[in-house]
Design a protein around this motif. Structure first.
Motif, PDB file in Angstrom:
ATOM      1  N   ARG A 119       0.800  -1.220   0.000  1.00 53.16           N
ATOM      2  CA  ARG A 119       0.000   0.000   0.000  1.00 53.16           C
ATOM      3  C   ARG A 119       0.836   1.274   0.000  1.00 53.16           C
ATOM      4  O   ARG A 119       0.563   2.194  -0.755  1.00 53.16           O
ATOM      5  N   TYR A 120       1.848   1.377   0.832  1.00 50.88           N
ATOM      6  CA  TYR A 120       2.666   2.587   0.936  1.00 50.88           C
ATOM      7  C   TYR A 120       3.994   2.396   0.213  1.00 50.88           C
ATOM      8  O   TYR A 120       4.541   1.297   0.176  1.00 50.88           O
ATOM      9  N   GLY A 121       4.523   3.504  -0.322  1.00 55.00           N
ATOM     10  CA  GLY A 121       5.841   3.461  -0.938  1.00 55.00           C
ATOM     11  C   GLY A 121       6.512   4.813  -0.845  1.00 55.00           C
ATOM     12  O   GLY A 121       5.850   5.853  -0.841  1.00 55.00           O
ATOM     13  N   SER A 122       7.825   4.801  -0.748  1.00 53.34           N
ATOM     14  CA  SER A 122       8.578   6.060  -0.734  1.00 53.34           C
ATOM     15  C   SER A 122       9.965   5.817  -1.300  1.00 53.34           C
ATOM     16  O   SER A 122      10.507   4.707  -1.207  1.00 53.34           O
ATOM     17  N   PHE A 123      10.538   6.882  -1.889  1.00 50.26           N
ATOM     18  CA  PHE A 123      11.874   6.749  -2.442  1.00 50.26           C
ATOM     19  C   PHE A 123      12.507   8.121  -2.624  1.00 50.26           C
ATOM     20  O   PHE A 123      11.854   9.053  -3.092  1.00 50.26           O
ATOM     21  N   HIS A 124      13.760   8.236  -2.201  1.00 50.16           N
ATOM     22  CA  HIS A 124      14.604   9.385  -2.534  1.00 50.16           C
ATOM     23  C   HIS A 124      15.465   8.973  -3.731  1.00 50.16           C
ATOM     24  O   HIS A 124      16.155   7.956  -3.664  1.00 50.16           O
ATOM     25  N   SER A 130      -4.360   4.793  -1.389  1.00 50.50           N
ATOM     26  CA  SER A 130      -5.412   4.946  -0.383  1.00 50.50           C
ATOM     27  C   SER A 130      -6.813   4.933  -0.965  1.00 50.50           C
ATOM     28  O   SER A 130      -7.779   4.763  -0.232  1.00 50.50           O
ATOM     29  N   GLY A 131      -6.932   5.196  -2.265  1.00 53.11           N
ATOM     30  CA  GLY A 131      -8.253   5.433  -2.832  1.00 53.11           C
ATOM     31  C   GLY A 131      -8.705   6.868  -2.635  1.00 53.11           C
ATOM     32  O   GLY A 131      -9.788   7.254  -3.086  1.00 53.11           O
ATOM     33  N   ARG A 132      -7.898   7.671  -1.947  1.00 48.22           N
ATOM     34  CA  ARG A 132      -8.206   9.079  -1.706  1.00 48.22           C
ATOM     35  C   ARG A 132      -7.186   9.925  -2.467  1.00 48.22           C
ATOM     36  O   ARG A 132      -6.087  10.177  -1.970  1.00 48.22           O
ATOM     37  N   PRO A 133      -7.518  10.363  -3.659  1.00 44.53           N
ATOM     38  CA  PRO A 133      -6.537  11.083  -4.479  1.00 44.53           C
ATOM     39  C   PRO A 133      -6.179  12.442  -3.904  1.00 44.53           C
ATOM     40  O   PRO A 133      -7.052  13.217  -3.503  1.00 44.53           O
ATOM     41  N   PHE A 134      -4.875  12.692  -3.845  1.00 45.01           N
ATOM     42  CA  PHE A 134      -4.390  14.000  -3.405  1.00 45.01           C
ATOM     43  C   PHE A 134      -2.959  14.143  -3.888  1.00 45.01           C
ATOM     44  O   PHE A 134      -2.145  13.239  -3.700  1.00 45.01           O
ATOM     45  N   LEU A 135      -2.663  15.275  -4.504  1.00 47.08           N
ATOM     46  CA  LEU A 135      -1.306  15.531  -4.976  1.00 47.08           C
ATOM     47  C   LEU A 135      -0.713  16.718  -4.236  1.00 47.08           C
ATOM     48  O   LEU A 135      -1.309  17.793  -4.201  1.00 47.08           O
ATOM     49  N   VAL A 136       0.452  16.512  -3.635  1.00 44.70           N
ATOM     50  CA  VAL A 136       1.271  17.602  -3.110  1.00 44.70           C
ATOM     51  C   VAL A 136       2.502  17.669  -4.004  1.00 44.70           C
ATOM     52  O   VAL A 136       3.265  16.698  -4.084  1.00 44.70           O
ATOM     53  N   ASP A 191      -3.600 -12.369   2.386  1.00 47.93           N
ATOM     54  CA  ASP A 191      -4.688 -11.817   1.587  1.00 47.93           C
ATOM     55  C   ASP A 191      -5.449 -10.720   2.334  1.00 47.93           C
ATOM     56  O   ASP A 191      -6.511 -10.294   1.922  1.00 47.93           O
ATOM     57  N   ALA A 192      -4.883 -10.252   3.439  1.00 47.53           N
ATOM     58  CA  ALA A 192      -5.564  -9.229   4.241  1.00 47.53           C
ATOM     59  C   ALA A 192      -5.535  -7.879   3.546  1.00 47.53           C
ATOM     60  O   ALA A 192      -4.659  -7.596   2.720  1.00 47.53           O
ATOM     61  N   LEU A 193      -6.477  -7.022   3.883  1.00 51.94           N
ATOM     62  CA  LEU A 193      -6.527  -5.666   3.366  1.00 51.94           C
ATOM     63  C   LEU A 193      -5.674  -4.770   4.266  1.00 51.94           C
ATOM     64  O   LEU A 193      -5.822  -4.796   5.490  1.00 51.94           O
ATOM     65  N   PRO A 194      -4.758  -3.983   3.692  1.00 50.11           N
ATOM     66  CA  PRO A 194      -3.885  -3.141   4.521  1.00 50.11           C
ATOM     67  C   PRO A 194      -4.587  -1.879   4.993  1.00 50.11           C
ATOM     68  O   PRO A 194      -4.192  -0.746   4.706  1.00 50.11           O
ATOM     69  N   SER A 195      -5.691  -2.062   5.729  1.00 44.68           N
ATOM     70  CA  SER A 195      -6.464  -0.942   6.248  1.00 44.68           C
ATOM     71  C   SER A 195      -7.346  -1.430   7.371  1.00 44.68           C
ATOM     72  O   SER A 195      -7.811  -2.579   7.354  1.00 44.68           O
ATOM     73  N   THR A 196      -7.594  -0.579   8.365  1.00 36.44           N
ATOM     74  CA  THR A 196      -8.515  -0.927   9.446  1.00 36.44           C
ATOM     75  C   THR A 196      -9.960  -0.566   9.090  1.00 36.44           C
ATOM     76  O   THR A 196     -10.879  -0.887   9.841  1.00 36.44           O
TER      77      THR A 196
END
Length: 203
Positions: free
Chosen positions: A98-103, A118-124, A194-199
Motif C-alpha cells: 500500500r505505501y511506498g517512498s523513495f529518494h 489509499s483510494g483518496r486522491p491527493f497531490l502535493v 490476503d488481508a486488506l492493509p487498512s482498518t
C-alpha cells in the motif's frame, strides 16, 4: 467521451476517447518493466519508459491527440488512462504493501516521492522547474501528468524537489522516484497474506 476496460489478475487495459484524444493504456503490475509508449510526444514517451522500467510495471500506452494545438491534452489524458488502469489492476488491494517512498538522485537533482494507494486522491507537488521547456516539452506538464495519475488512480502522492538545477534531470528524477515508490506500494506483502492493509475494511 467513453471509457472502457477489461480486467484480469493484476492487469488492466483502458480505452479512453474524447474529442481531443484517443488513448489506449495497459498495465501489468507483476511485469518486468517493459514499456511500449507511442504518444507522439518524444520526451513524454521517454518518461513513461522510465516509469515502467523502475516500477517493474509493464506499460503499453498509445495515444492520438490534438498535438497541432499543444501537448497538454495528450499528456493529461494519458495520465487519466494510466491512473484508471492502475486502479483497476490493483482490484481490492488485498495483500499489497500500500505505501511506498523513495529518494532518488540523478546528477544534480534529488527528488523524494511518497505515496499511499489509499483510494483518496491527493497531490502535493513541490517541484519547481528552472526552465519552462525541455526541448519542445512544457515542464508544467509533468505536474499535469501526475495530477491526472493520482486523481484517477486514487493515489495520495507527495513529490518534493530536494535540490537540482537541470530541468531534464529534475523531471526524470521525479518519474523515477514515483516509479520506485509505486514498485514498493503495489508489491504483495507476504506478512499479511490476503488481508486488506487498512482498518477501515476498504480502500
Amino acid at each position: 467521451m467513453s471509457d472502457t476496460a477489461t480486467l484480469s489478475a493484476r492487469r488492466a487495459r483502458v480505452a479512453r476517447q474524447t474529442a481531443e484524444t484517443d488513448i489506449q493504456a495497459a498495465v501489468e503490475l507483476d511485469g518486468s518493466g517493459r514499456s511500449d509508449s507511442q504518444t507522439g510526444v518524444g520526451f513524454f514517451d521517454h518518461m513513461i519508459d522510465q516509469l515502467a522500467r523502475h516500477s517493474l510495471i509493464d506499460i503499453e500506452l498509445k495515444a492520438t491527440g490534438d498535438l497541432h494545438i499543444d501537448d497538454h491534452h495528450t499528456v493529461e489524458d494519458c495520465g487519466i488512462a494510466l491512473g484508471q488502469a492502475l486502479a483497476r489492476a490493483l482490484g481490492t488491494k488485498r495483500g499489497i504493501r500500500r505505501y511506498g517512498s523513495f529518494h532518488l538522485a540523478m546528477d544534480d537533482a534529488q527528488v523524494r516521492a511518497v505515496l499511499d494507494l489509499s483510494g483518496r486522491p491527493f497531490l502535493v507537488w513541490n517541484v519547481p522547474f528552472p526552465a519552462q521547456k525541455i526541448g519542445s516539452f512544457d515542464t508544467e506538464l509533468v505536474r499535469e501528468f501526475f495530477q491526472a495519475l493520482s486523481t484517477h488512480g486514487g493515489i495520495t502522492l507527495h513529490v518534493d524537489l530536494i535540490h537540482g538545477f537541470n530541468a531534464h534531470h529534475i523531471a526524470e528524477a521525479a518519474f523515477k522516484a514515483v516509479a520506485r515508490a509505486l514498485r514498493e506500494a503495489v508489491e504483495p506483502d507476504p506478512r499479511i497474506g490476503d488481508a486488506l492493509p487498512s482498518t477501515k475494511g476498504a480502500l
